[in-house]
Each structure stands twice: as structure tokens, then as C-alpha cells.
Design a protein around this motif. Structure first.
Motif, PDB file in Angstrom:
ATOM      1  N   LEU A 160       0.826  -1.211   0.000  1.00  0.00           N
ATOM      2  CA  LEU A 160       0.000   0.000   0.000  1.00  0.00           C
ATOM      3  C   LEU A 160       0.855   1.253   0.000  1.00  0.00           C
ATOM      4  O   LEU A 160       0.538   2.247  -0.669  1.00  0.00           O
ATOM      5  CB  LEU A 160      -0.924  -0.012   1.232  1.00  0.00           C
ATOM      6  N   TRP A 161       1.954   1.201   0.734  1.00  0.00           N
ATOM      7  CA  TRP A 161       2.848   2.373   0.810  1.00  0.00           C
ATOM      8  C   TRP A 161       3.539   2.621  -0.532  1.00  0.00           C
ATOM      9  O   TRP A 161       3.611   3.762  -1.005  1.00  0.00           O
ATOM     10  CB  TRP A 161       3.881   2.142   1.907  1.00  0.00           C
ATOM     11  N   VAL A 162       4.038   1.553  -1.152  1.00  0.00           N
ATOM     12  CA  VAL A 162       4.738   1.690  -2.438  1.00  0.00           C
ATOM     13  C   VAL A 162       3.768   2.038  -3.565  1.00  0.00           C
ATOM     14  O   VAL A 162       4.073   2.844  -4.448  1.00  0.00           O
ATOM     15  CB  VAL A 162       5.491   0.381  -2.776  1.00  0.00           C
ATOM     16  N   GLY A 163       2.572   1.439  -3.538  1.00  0.00           N
ATOM     17  CA  GLY A 163       1.653   1.596  -4.660  1.00  0.00           C
ATOM     18  C   GLY A 163       0.732   2.788  -4.598  1.00  0.00           C
ATOM     19  O   GLY A 163       0.080   3.109  -5.597  1.00  0.00           O
ATOM     20  N   TRP A 164       0.680   3.451  -3.442  1.00  0.00           N
ATOM     21  CA  TRP A 164      -0.237   4.578  -3.313  1.00  0.00           C
ATOM     22  C   TRP A 164       0.113   5.672  -4.321  1.00  0.00           C
ATOM     23  O   TRP A 164       1.251   6.095  -4.411  1.00  0.00           O
ATOM     24  CB  TRP A 164      -0.155   5.137  -1.887  1.00  0.00           C
ATOM     25  N   ASN A 165      -0.857   6.122  -5.078  1.00  0.00           N
ATOM     26  CA  ASN A 165      -0.685   7.163  -6.097  1.00  0.00           C
ATOM     27  C   ASN A 165       0.266   6.756  -7.231  1.00  0.00           C
ATOM     28  O   ASN A 165       0.803   7.616  -7.930  1.00  0.00           O
ATOM     29  CB  ASN A 165      -0.174   8.470  -5.470  1.00  0.00           C
ATOM     30  N   SER A 166       0.484   5.460  -7.412  1.00  0.00           N
ATOM     31  CA  SER A 166       1.361   5.025  -8.502  1.00  0.00           C
ATOM     32  C   SER A 166       0.646   5.135  -9.844  1.00  0.00           C
ATOM     33  O   SER A 166      -0.580   5.165  -9.927  1.00  0.00           O
ATOM     34  CB  SER A 166       1.798   3.563  -8.285  1.00  0.00           C
ATOM     35  N   GLU A 167       1.445   5.198 -10.917  1.00  0.00           N
ATOM     36  CA  GLU A 167       0.882   5.231 -12.268  1.00  0.00           C
ATOM     37  C   GLU A 167       0.091   3.964 -12.559  1.00  0.00           C
ATOM     38  O   GLU A 167      -0.938   3.991 -13.243  1.00  0.00           O
ATOM     39  CB  GLU A 167       2.016   5.391 -13.292  1.00  0.00           C
ATOM     40  N   VAL A 168       0.583   2.845 -12.049  1.00  0.00           N
ATOM     41  CA  VAL A 168      -0.102   1.564 -12.277  1.00  0.00           C
ATOM     42  C   VAL A 168      -1.502   1.613 -11.672  1.00  0.00           C
ATOM     43  O   VAL A 168      -2.492   1.215 -12.314  1.00  0.00           O
ATOM     44  CB  VAL A 168       0.709   0.404 -11.665  1.00  0.00           C
ATOM     45  N   TRP A 169      -1.621   2.088 -10.462  1.00  0.00           N
ATOM     46  CA  TRP A 169      -2.912   2.159  -9.780  1.00  0.00           C
ATOM     47  C   TRP A 169      -3.875   3.069 -10.533  1.00  0.00           C
ATOM     48  O   TRP A 169      -5.051   2.733 -10.738  1.00  0.00           O
ATOM     49  CB  TRP A 169      -2.702   2.643  -8.358  1.00  0.00           C
ATOM     50  N   ARG A 170      -3.370   4.218 -11.001  1.00  0.00           N
ATOM     51  CA  ARG A 170      -4.233   5.139 -11.761  1.00  0.00           C
ATOM     52  C   ARG A 170      -4.665   4.516 -13.080  1.00  0.00           C
ATOM     53  O   ARG A 170      -5.804   4.697 -13.525  1.00  0.00           O
ATOM     54  CB  ARG A 170      -3.493   6.463 -12.002  1.00  0.00           C
ATOM     55  N   GLY A 171      -3.760   3.747 -13.688  1.00  0.00           N
ATOM     56  CA  GLY A 171      -4.120   3.073 -14.934  1.00  0.00           C
ATOM     57  C   GLY A 171      -5.199   2.029 -14.718  1.00  0.00           C
ATOM     58  O   GLY A 171      -6.129   1.896 -15.531  1.00  0.00           O
ATOM     59  N   ASN A 172      -5.098   1.274 -13.632  1.00  0.00           N
ATOM     60  CA  ASN A 172      -6.130   0.278 -13.341  1.00  0.00           C
ATOM     61  C   ASN A 172      -7.463   0.922 -12.984  1.00  0.00           C
ATOM     62  O   ASN A 172      -8.526   0.398 -13.330  1.00  0.00           O
ATOM     63  CB  ASN A 172      -5.669  -0.632 -12.192  1.00  0.00           C
ATOM     64  N   LEU A 173      -7.420   2.087 -12.312  1.00  0.00           N
ATOM     65  CA  LEU A 173      -8.663   2.786 -11.992  1.00  0.00           C
ATOM     66  C   LEU A 173      -9.352   3.300 -13.250  1.00  0.00           C
ATOM     67  O   LEU A 173     -10.588   3.372 -13.315  1.00  0.00           O
ATOM     68  CB  LEU A 173      -8.383   3.956 -11.038  1.00  0.00           C
ATOM     69  N   ALA A 174      -8.551   3.638 -14.267  1.00  0.00           N
ATOM     70  CA  ALA A 174      -9.124   4.169 -15.511  1.00  0.00           C
ATOM     71  C   ALA A 174      -9.973   3.134 -16.238  1.00  0.00           C
ATOM     72  O   ALA A 174     -10.898   3.493 -16.977  1.00  0.00           O
ATOM     73  CB  ALA A 174      -8.012   4.678 -16.421  1.00  0.00           C
ATOM     74  N   SER A 175      -9.640   1.853 -16.074  1.00  0.00           N
ATOM     75  CA  SER A 175     -10.420   0.791 -16.737  1.00  0.00           C
ATOM     76  C   SER A 175     -11.055  -0.131 -15.687  1.00  0.00           C
ATOM     77  O   SER A 175     -11.169  -1.330 -15.884  1.00  0.00           O
ATOM     78  CB  SER A 175      -9.515  -0.023 -17.667  1.00  0.00           C
ATOM     79  N   PHE A 176     -11.480   0.480 -14.597  1.00  0.00           N
ATOM     80  CA  PHE A 176     -11.892  -0.277 -13.418  1.00  0.00           C
ATOM     81  C   PHE A 176     -13.139  -1.123 -13.658  1.00  0.00           C
ATOM     82  O   PHE A 176     -13.251  -2.225 -13.137  1.00  0.00           O
ATOM     83  CB  PHE A 176     -12.143   0.713 -12.271  1.00  0.00           C
ATOM     84  N   TRP A 177     -14.086  -0.616 -14.478  1.00  0.00           N
ATOM     85  CA  TRP A 177     -15.403  -1.238 -14.570  1.00  0.00           C
ATOM     86  C   TRP A 177     -15.652  -1.950 -15.893  1.00  0.00           C
ATOM     87  O   TRP A 177     -16.793  -2.232 -16.223  1.00  0.00           O
ATOM     88  CB  TRP A 177     -16.495  -0.179 -14.377  1.00  0.00           C
ATOM     89  N   GLU A 178     -14.631  -2.265 -16.654  1.00  0.00           N
ATOM     90  CA  GLU A 178     -14.837  -2.817 -17.995  1.00  0.00           C
ATOM     91  C   GLU A 178     -14.515  -4.310 -18.021  1.00  0.00           C
ATOM     92  O   GLU A 178     -13.362  -4.696 -18.242  1.00  0.00           O
ATOM     93  CB  GLU A 178     -13.966  -2.074 -19.010  1.00  0.00           C
ATOM     94  N   PRO A 179     -15.516  -5.173 -17.834  1.00  0.00           N
ATOM     95  CA  PRO A 179     -15.247  -6.614 -17.811  1.00  0.00           C
ATOM     96  C   PRO A 179     -15.047  -7.193 -19.216  1.00  0.00           C
ATOM     97  O   PRO A 179     -15.751  -6.813 -20.153  1.00  0.00           O
ATOM     98  CB  PRO A 179     -16.498  -7.194 -17.154  1.00  0.00           C
ATOM     99  N   PHE A 180     -14.099  -8.108 -19.334  1.00  0.00           N
ATOM    100  CA  PHE A 180     -13.866  -8.818 -20.588  1.00  0.00           C
ATOM    101  C   PHE A 180     -13.083 -10.083 -20.292  1.00  0.00           C
ATOM    102  O   PHE A 180     -12.416 -10.191 -19.262  1.00  0.00           O
ATOM    103  CB  PHE A 180     -13.111  -7.948 -21.600  1.00  0.00           C
ATOM    104  N   ARG A 181     -13.197 -11.047 -21.177  1.00  0.00           N
ATOM    105  CA  ARG A 181     -12.475 -12.311 -21.028  1.00  0.00           C
ATOM    106  C   ARG A 181     -11.315 -12.324 -22.003  1.00  0.00           C
ATOM    107  O   ARG A 181     -11.455 -11.924 -23.158  1.00  0.00           O
ATOM    108  CB  ARG A 181     -13.406 -13.495 -21.285  1.00  0.00           C
ATOM    109  N   VAL A 182     -10.141 -12.785 -21.546  1.00  0.00           N
ATOM    110  CA  VAL A 182      -8.961 -12.823 -22.407  1.00  0.00           C
ATOM    111  C   VAL A 182      -8.421 -14.247 -22.483  1.00  0.00           C
ATOM    112  O   VAL A 182      -8.685 -15.081 -21.619  1.00  0.00           O
ATOM    113  CB  VAL A 182      -7.847 -11.885 -21.896  1.00  0.00           C
ATOM    114  N   ALA A 183      -7.674 -14.486 -23.537  1.00  0.00           N
ATOM    115  CA  ALA A 183      -7.001 -15.768 -23.720  1.00  0.00           C
ATOM    116  C   ALA A 183      -5.733 -15.524 -24.517  1.00  0.00           C
ATOM    117  O   ALA A 183      -5.674 -14.578 -25.319  1.00  0.00           O
ATOM    118  CB  ALA A 183      -7.906 -16.755 -24.450  1.00  0.00           C
ATOM    119  N   PRO A 184      -4.695 -16.329 -24.298  1.00  0.00           N
ATOM    120  CA  PRO A 184      -3.475 -16.165 -25.092  1.00  0.00           C
ATOM    121  C   PRO A 184      -3.784 -16.325 -26.575  1.00  0.00           C
ATOM    122  O   PRO A 184      -4.519 -17.229 -26.985  1.00  0.00           O
ATOM    123  CB  PRO A 184      -2.569 -17.300 -24.583  1.00  0.00           C
TER     124      PRO A 184
END
Length: 482
Positions: A188-212
Motif C-alpha cells: 500500500l505504501w509503495v503503490g499509493w498514487n502510482s501510475e499503475v494504480w491510476r491506470g487500473n482505476l481508468a479501466s476499473f469497470w470494464e469486464p472482458f475475457r482474455v485468452a493467449p
């Protein structure tokens, strides 16, 4: 060992010990792996968290419902006793039969092999690619030998007595719970306000199924309506299995002080603690790692949670926090976690075979206690079958087969609360299921939906699991004829 009266179980376990058995049996290696598959099925960070939160809610409702049954029947054998009382001795036998054949022994084997695999990160000799003996039909590796040694050691500790077993459980459960909480706080300390966290929040509600896909890429398809609910049902299987084994504490009722009070309390506190840790761990994953990724990427950020190497999401998150040292740190942590997990499962499982033997439904000697007041023969026979599964390599496939059956036994046990309210209303219930009848009914409906989902989308493994359970019917008939 010298045998004593079968009534000489020693009540060595208090509320703290019981809660640690619940926590220790639940936390193994699943929380560090399962989230990758959940995200491949659901895509959305919101639905990843929803899957773990719903798992926690179901687990807690189930645990509190089991608390009523445990208060009514504080006997060795727990869930086996409840099913027998509510329905028919055959139903209880089928549960105990499945427990011995696959559910308990297969889980012990799988957790022991996970311990050995992570040990190989520190000691490469134990890598499962290192073959010591290959007979064609049987391949022996150092991984299997180390897993077997761990099962033998913990069985020996448990045969020595409940006091020795609970010391091991205290040490390893306190250690792994504190370590997991520490990793969460660091994350939580390292990830707070990280770019990764903001990126995941940007697509937070979009469900989809993936496969290789081809050339190391991925294919994806959006989810909505029935396909989304179906995907959620299938995705819940992993978190539910990672959160299982909380019911094991009911098997040890005869060794718990004031079981009518302490079993329900330990079920509540144990499942609550694990639920909070599991949800927070997934929040940390989303703060440190992109939800999406590609399997051919060179680093943990490129692979994301979905395609973490060998699905080791926890290890990938530790790498973000600690660098390359994170691989070793996580390996040590999972070794501690799996060791404590197996101790709790080994301790509790043998009590079911003891109860079955007392009812004339298992090997007679399994219904005896040694001078330490534990079912040594039942522990020994459990160990022997687990070792066979370890060396056969079939435990993982068998566990896949019985996931459907495990859900059915959960349904039947929660259903027993309703059945016994009608069938046996006069029995004293020192604790009553929270939210009855709404909450237990909610559990039944959701788990029934997941079971139907599995029948539709994974019919082969589901029916194979039913077949494994059904092998207990002729076994029961043969035993009763004798």
C-alpha cells in the motif's frame, strides 16, 4: 503406540488455538496465484475485487451457519456428523469417503508439493525437472521426496499429541499472518498514487475475457449480461477453493474447550481475518501491477496480473517492492504459509476417519487413540494415502474433479441448518445461524448457481467428481453387509 480409552480426547485447544487453525488452514498458496486466472476470466479490476469480496461474504455466512451445527453437536468429526444427523448415514459416509479419497488428502499433497516447489527457488536441487528415477509409469523427483518428507514430519508431530501440533500451528500461523499483513502494508505504501494504480482505476469497470493469442499476444471479448454472470460464477471457484478448509475446525470439536462457544467464535474471527487479508492483498496487486498484460512480455509490468509468470502474482508484486530479492522473500513466505497450512489440515482431517470408525464405517483401528489422546492410526493411514497421491502426481487433477462435489457438500451442510430446525427443533442451540433464514438461503442460492455453472461449462470435470463420490455407494453397501 499404547492405546487408551476412546473417550480420552484431551481438550487442549482454546479460542486462540481454534482461530489459528481456521486461519492457518485457509491461508496456503492460493491467494498468491488464483487472481491471475480470475482476471483472465473477468478482465475488470472491479470484478476481481468483487469476486474476492463475494467469496469472503459467502465464507463468513457459511462459517456462521456451521457454527449453529457445531454448537448443537460438538463431536469429533464435525461436518461428517452434521450430514449424518440431518440426512442419512450414507450421506455422512460419502462425505468422509470423499474427504479421505481426495478432498483432504489431495489438498495435503497439493500444499506439500507447493512447499517443495518454492523451496526449489532457494535450493535448485529440489526442482521438479530434476528426475531421480524414471520407470515410465512412475517418475520420482526431489520435489515429491521433499513434499513426502514434510507430510511425514507433520504427521509425526501430530501423533505426538495436540499440544505439540498446536505449538507448530501457533508459530507458523502467527508468522505467516504477520508477514502477509506486513507485505500488504508495504505494498500500500509503495503503490499509493502510482501510475499503475491510476491506470487500473481508468479501466476499473470494464469486464472482458482474455485468452493467449498467436505470437504471444492475447485475444479479448467484452462481457455483459448472462455471459458476465456465468464468467463470475466460474471465476469464483478459485477464490472459494483458496478460502476453503475453514470447516476443518469442526472436526476437532472433542479437543476444544467449551466447543459450543469457541467453535462458532473461531469460525467467525478466522474467516473474517482471512477475508480482510485476501481483499487487501488484491488491492495491493492492483496498486503494483497492471491488470492486463501479455504472456510474452519480458517483465512483471508487461505481463501484468493476468499473465504473471506461472500465475505467481504474489511473487510479481514482491518483485515490484523488493526487486529481484522479492522472488526469494516470497518463496520463504510461501514455504512458511504452506507448512502451517498442512499442519492444520493434517491435525483436523484424521478426526473424521476416527468418527467414521466409531460408527463402523472405516477401519476399526482408526477409532482408537494413542497414549497422547490422538487418533494415531487414522493419522497414519491419512499420511500413507497422501504419500501415494504425492508420488502418483494425480492429486491436482483429482482436486479439479471434486471441486463440484465440494460445493455440493457445502450446500448439503448449510441445508442441514434448515433440515434440523424442522426435524429436531427441541435440541439446545447455544448459537444460532446469523441472519437465518435469509443469509443461509443466500449462501445456498449463490453456491447452487456456481454448481449449475460448472455443470454447464465444465461438465466433464463436474461429472467426474460426482463419479468419484459415487464410488462410496458400493463401498458403503459392502461395509454395511459386513
Amino acid at each position: 503406540m499404547q492405546e487408551t480409552s476412546t473417550s480420552s480426547f484431551k481438550q487442549e485447544l482454546g479460542l486462540t488455538d481454534s482461530t489459528l487453525i481456521v486461519v492457518g488452514s485457509m491461508i496456503g498458496s492460493g491467494i498468491f496465484i488464483v487472481s491471475a486466472d480470475v482476471l483472465r476470466q473477468l478482465g475488470s479490476p472491479a470484478f476481481l475485487l468483487a469476486a474476492w469480496i463475494l467469496t469472503g461474504i459467502l465464507t463468513t455466512i457459511g462459517a456462521l451457519s456451521y457454527g449453529e451445527l457445531a454448537g448443537m453437536m460438538p463431536r469429533a468429526g464435525g461436518q461428517y456428523v452434521y450430514l449424518q444427523k440431518a440426512y442419512h448415514p450414507l450421506v455422512g459416509f460419502l462425505y468422509g469417503w470423499s474427504l479421505f479419497l481426495v478432498i483432504e488428502t489431495g489438498t495435503i499433497a497439493a500444499v506439500a508439493v507447493a512447499f517443495a516447489r518454492y523451496t526449489s527457488i532457494l535450493l535448485p536441487f529440489f526442482d521438479e525437472k530434476n528426475t531421480l528415477l524414471d520407470l515410465g509409469f512412475l517418475r520420482i523427483t526431489p520435489t515429491q521426496i521433499l513434499a513426502a518428507a514434510m507430510v511425514l514430519l507433520l504427521t509425526f508431530v501430530n501423533i505426538r499429541g495436540v499440544r505439540e501440533a498446536k505449538i507448530v500451528q501457533r508459530i507458523f500461523t502467527f508468522t505467516k499472518t504477520a508477514a502477509l499483513a506486513g507485505l500488504i502494508l508495504l505494498g500500500l505504501w509503495v503503490g499509493w498514487n502510482s501510475e499503475v494504480w491510476r491506470g487500473n482505476l481508468a479501466s476499473f469497470w470494464e469486464p472482458f475475457r482474455v485468452a493467449p493469442g498467436p505470437a504471444g499476444g492475447v485475444t479479448s471479448a467484452p462481457l455483459a449480461g448472462w455471459p458476465l454472470w456465468s464468467a463470475l460464477g466460474l471465476a469464483l471457484v478459485g477464490p472459494l477453493f483458496s478460502s476453503s478448509a475453514w470447516n476443518n475446525i469442526t472436526y476437532t470439536a472433542a479437543e476444544i474447550r467449551n466447543p459450543s462457544k469457541n467453535i462458532p467464535l473461531s469460525l467467525f474471527w478466522g474467516t473474517l481475518i482471512v477475508t480482510v487479508l485476501y481483499v487487501l492483498a488484491n488491492v495491493v496487486y492492483l496498486m503494483l501491477l497492471p491488470a492486463s498484460g501479455t504472456p510474452a512480455a519480458a517483465d512483471v509490468h508487461g505481463r501484468g496480473i493476468m499473465f504473471a509468470l506461472n500465475d505467481r502474482v504474489g511473487t510479481a508484486a514482491a518483485e515490484v517492492i523488493f526487486g529481484n530479492a522479492g522472488i526469494v522473500i516470497m518463496a520463504v513466505f510461501i514455504m512458511i504459509s504452506t507448512f502451517g497450512c498442512d499442519n492444520g489440515i493434517i491435525l483436523s482431517g484424521a478426526r473424521v476417519y476416527y468418527a467414521m470408525a466409531k460408527d463402523g464405517l472405516f477401519l476399526k483401528k482408526a477409532g482408537t487413540l494413542n497414549k497422547a489422546g490422538v487418533p494415531a492410526f487414522a493419522l497414519g493411514i491419512q499420511c500413507a494415502w497422501t504419500l501415494l497421491l504425492c508420488f502418483s502426481g494425480t492429486y491436482s487433477q483429482l482436486l479439479d474433479y471434486v471441486v463440484f462435489s465440494i460445493l455440493i457438500f457445502y450446500l448439503l451442510t448449510i441445508g442441514a441448518v434448515f433440515v434440523l430446525r424442522k426435524k429436531d427443533p427441541g435440541t439446545h442451540r447455544p448459537y444460532k445461524a446469523w441472519g437465518y433464514p435469509v443469509m443461509p438461503a443466500f449462501f445456498v442460492l449463490v453456491v447452487l448457481g456456481i454448481a449449475v455453472d460448472l455443470l454447464i461449462y465444465k461438465p466433464f470435470t463436474s461429472w467426474a467428481g460426482v463419479g468419484i463420490v459415487a464410488t462410496g455407494i458400493p463401498a458403503y453397501s459392502w461395509i454395511k453387509r459386513r
